[in-house]
Design a protein around this motif. Structure first.
Motif, PDB file in Angstrom:
ATOM      1  N   LYS A 110       0.834  -1.202   0.000  1.00 52.84           N
ATOM      2  CA  LYS A 110       0.000   0.000   0.000  1.00 52.84           C
ATOM      3  C   LYS A 110       0.871   1.256   0.000  1.00 52.84           C
ATOM      4  O   LYS A 110       0.598   2.212  -0.719  1.00 52.84           O
ATOM      5  CB  LYS A 110      -0.936  -0.013   1.209  1.00 52.84           C
ATOM      6  N   ARG A 111       1.932   1.250   0.808  1.00 50.99           N
ATOM      7  CA  ARG A 111       2.837   2.408   0.839  1.00 50.99           C
ATOM      8  C   ARG A 111       3.517   2.609  -0.511  1.00 50.99           C
ATOM      9  O   ARG A 111       3.683   3.735  -0.964  1.00 50.99           O
ATOM     10  CB  ARG A 111       3.888   2.212   1.930  1.00 50.99           C
ATOM     11  N   GLU A 112       3.929   1.511  -1.140  1.00 51.13           N
ATOM     12  CA  GLU A 112       4.571   1.618  -2.450  1.00 51.13           C
ATOM     13  C   GLU A 112       3.608   2.191  -3.474  1.00 51.13           C
ATOM     14  O   GLU A 112       3.994   3.029  -4.299  1.00 51.13           O
ATOM     15  CB  GLU A 112       5.080   0.246  -2.897  1.00 51.13           C
ATOM     16  N   GLU A 113       2.340   1.776  -3.437  1.00 47.75           N
ATOM     17  CA  GLU A 113       1.341   2.323  -4.354  1.00 47.75           C
ATOM     18  C   GLU A 113       1.142   3.816  -4.118  1.00 47.75           C
ATOM     19  O   GLU A 113       1.048   4.598  -5.060  1.00 47.75           O
ATOM     20  CB  GLU A 113       0.016   1.588  -4.191  1.00 47.75           C
ATOM     21  N   GLU A 114       1.081   4.215  -2.838  1.00 38.46           N
ATOM     22  CA  GLU A 114       0.896   5.632  -2.519  1.00 38.46           C
ATOM     23  C   GLU A 114       2.095   6.453  -2.971  1.00 38.46           C
ATOM     24  O   GLU A 114       1.937   7.573  -3.461  1.00 38.46           O
ATOM     25  CB  GLU A 114       0.657   5.800  -1.023  1.00 38.46           C
ATOM     26  N   ASP A 120       3.800  10.259  -9.473  1.00 40.74           N
ATOM     27  CA  ASP A 120       3.068  10.589 -10.688  1.00 40.74           C
ATOM     28  C   ASP A 120       2.439  11.976 -10.567  1.00 40.74           C
ATOM     29  O   ASP A 120       2.449  12.754 -11.509  1.00 40.74           O
ATOM     30  CB  ASP A 120       1.972   9.565 -10.982  1.00 40.74           C
ATOM     31  N   GLY A 121       1.895  12.285  -9.413  1.00 38.86           N
ATOM     32  CA  GLY A 121       1.274  13.597  -9.186  1.00 38.86           C
ATOM     33  C   GLY A 121       2.281  14.724  -9.261  1.00 38.86           C
ATOM     34  O   GLY A 121       2.009  15.796  -9.790  1.00 38.86           O
ATOM     35  N   GLU A 122       3.494  14.512  -8.747  1.00 41.84           N
ATOM     36  CA  GLU A 122       4.519  15.539  -8.770  1.00 41.84           C
ATOM     37  C   GLU A 122       5.011  15.779 -10.187  1.00 41.84           C
ATOM     38  O   GLU A 122       5.270  16.921 -10.588  1.00 41.84           O
ATOM     39  CB  GLU A 122       5.696  15.124  -7.861  1.00 41.84           C
ATOM     40  N   SER A 123       5.113  14.744 -11.001  1.00 39.25           N
ATOM     41  CA  SER A 123       5.557  14.939 -12.389  1.00 39.25           C
ATOM     42  C   SER A 123       4.505  15.703 -13.189  1.00 39.25           C
ATOM     43  O   SER A 123       4.835  16.485 -14.060  1.00 39.25           O
ATOM     44  CB  SER A 123       5.892  13.600 -13.045  1.00 39.25           C
ATOM     45  N   ASP A 124       3.227  15.474 -12.900  1.00 42.50           N
ATOM     46  CA  ASP A 124       2.161  16.198 -13.590  1.00 42.50           C
ATOM     47  C   ASP A 124       2.207  17.672 -13.235  1.00 42.50           C
ATOM     48  O   ASP A 124       2.018  18.534 -14.091  1.00 42.50           O
ATOM     49  CB  ASP A 124       0.787  15.638 -13.215  1.00 42.50           C
ATOM     50  N   ILE A 125       2.497  18.007 -11.983  1.00 40.95           N
ATOM     51  CA  ILE A 125       2.578  19.397 -11.555  1.00 40.95           C
ATOM     52  C   ILE A 125       3.754  20.067 -12.231  1.00 40.95           C
ATOM     53  O   ILE A 125       3.674  21.213 -12.677  1.00 40.95           O
ATOM     54  CB  ILE A 125       2.689  19.496 -10.027  1.00 40.95           C
ATOM     55  N   GLY A 126       4.867  19.345 -12.345  1.00 43.43           N
ATOM     56  CA  GLY A 126       6.058  19.894 -13.003  1.00 43.43           C
ATOM     57  C   GLY A 126       5.783  20.203 -14.468  1.00 43.43           C
ATOM     58  O   GLY A 126       6.250  21.212 -15.006  1.00 43.43           O
ATOM     59  N   GLU A 127       5.011  19.350 -15.144  1.00 39.01           N
ATOM     60  CA  GLU A 127       4.688  19.585 -16.542  1.00 39.01           C
ATOM     61  C   GLU A 127       3.790  20.799 -16.695  1.00 39.01           C
ATOM     62  O   GLU A 127       3.926  21.585 -17.635  1.00 39.01           O
ATOM     63  CB  GLU A 127       4.011  18.345 -17.137  1.00 39.01           C
ATOM     64  N   VAL A 128       2.881  21.010 -15.756  1.00 38.70           N
ATOM     65  CA  VAL A 128       1.957  22.132 -15.826  1.00 38.70           C
ATOM     66  C   VAL A 128       2.717  23.427 -15.605  1.00 38.70           C
ATOM     67  O   VAL A 128       2.499  24.438 -16.282  1.00 38.70           O
ATOM     68  CB  VAL A 128       0.833  21.978 -14.777  1.00 38.70           C
ATOM     69  N   LEU A 129       3.667  23.433 -14.676  1.00 36.47           N
ATOM     70  CA  LEU A 129       4.445  24.638 -14.383  1.00 36.47           C
ATOM     71  C   LEU A 129       5.412  24.995 -15.516  1.00 36.47           C
ATOM     72  O   LEU A 129       5.741  26.144 -15.713  1.00 36.47           O
ATOM     73  CB  LEU A 129       5.215  24.473 -13.079  1.00 36.47           C
TER      74      LEU A 129
END
Length: 130
Positions: A110-114, A120-129
């Protein structure tokens, strides 16, 4: 079967319930909404509790492995609570037992999935910025 529902008190006289009424009174008074308890309500609650426990045990015995062993186990109770629609509310109180190693493995996964989701969420934010 009717004799099984009737208990005996210290003097040997028959009682309507087997559960200790003083304990049931303490449990009922632990609720903040309850200020006083009528004796009739106390006896009826005790009897209803006995009937419920008897129903749970009977269902668990019939549907579990108890018939072959002539015994009722915790796993029988847990599987009945999980499988029966009317007893579903007990599934949190009677969870199925698992080994500690399996639980630790589940936590690790579960921790590995989180962590993967966070990455994945951090890479999406980096692409938006960018």
């Amino acid at each position: 079967m009717a004799d099984a529902a009737v208990g005996k008190d210290k003097c040997g006289e028959q009682r309507l319930v087997s559960l200790p009424l003083s304990r049931i009174r303490v449990i009922m008074k632990s609720s903040p909404e309850v200020s006083s308890i009528n004796q009739e309500a106390l006896v009826l609650t005790a009897k209803a509790t006995e009937l419920f426990v008897q129903y749970l045990a009977t269902c668990s015995y019939r549907h579990g492995s108890g018939k072959t062993k002539k015994a009722l186990t915790y796993s029988d109770l847990a599987s009945t609570a999980e499988d029966s629609e009317t007893l579903q509310f007990l599934s949190d109180i009677l969870p199925k037992k698992i080994l500690a190693s399996k639980y630790l493995k589940m936590l690790k996964e579960k921790r590995e999935e989180e962590e993967e989701e966070d990455d994945d969420g951090e890479s999406d934010i980096g692409e938006v910025l960018a």
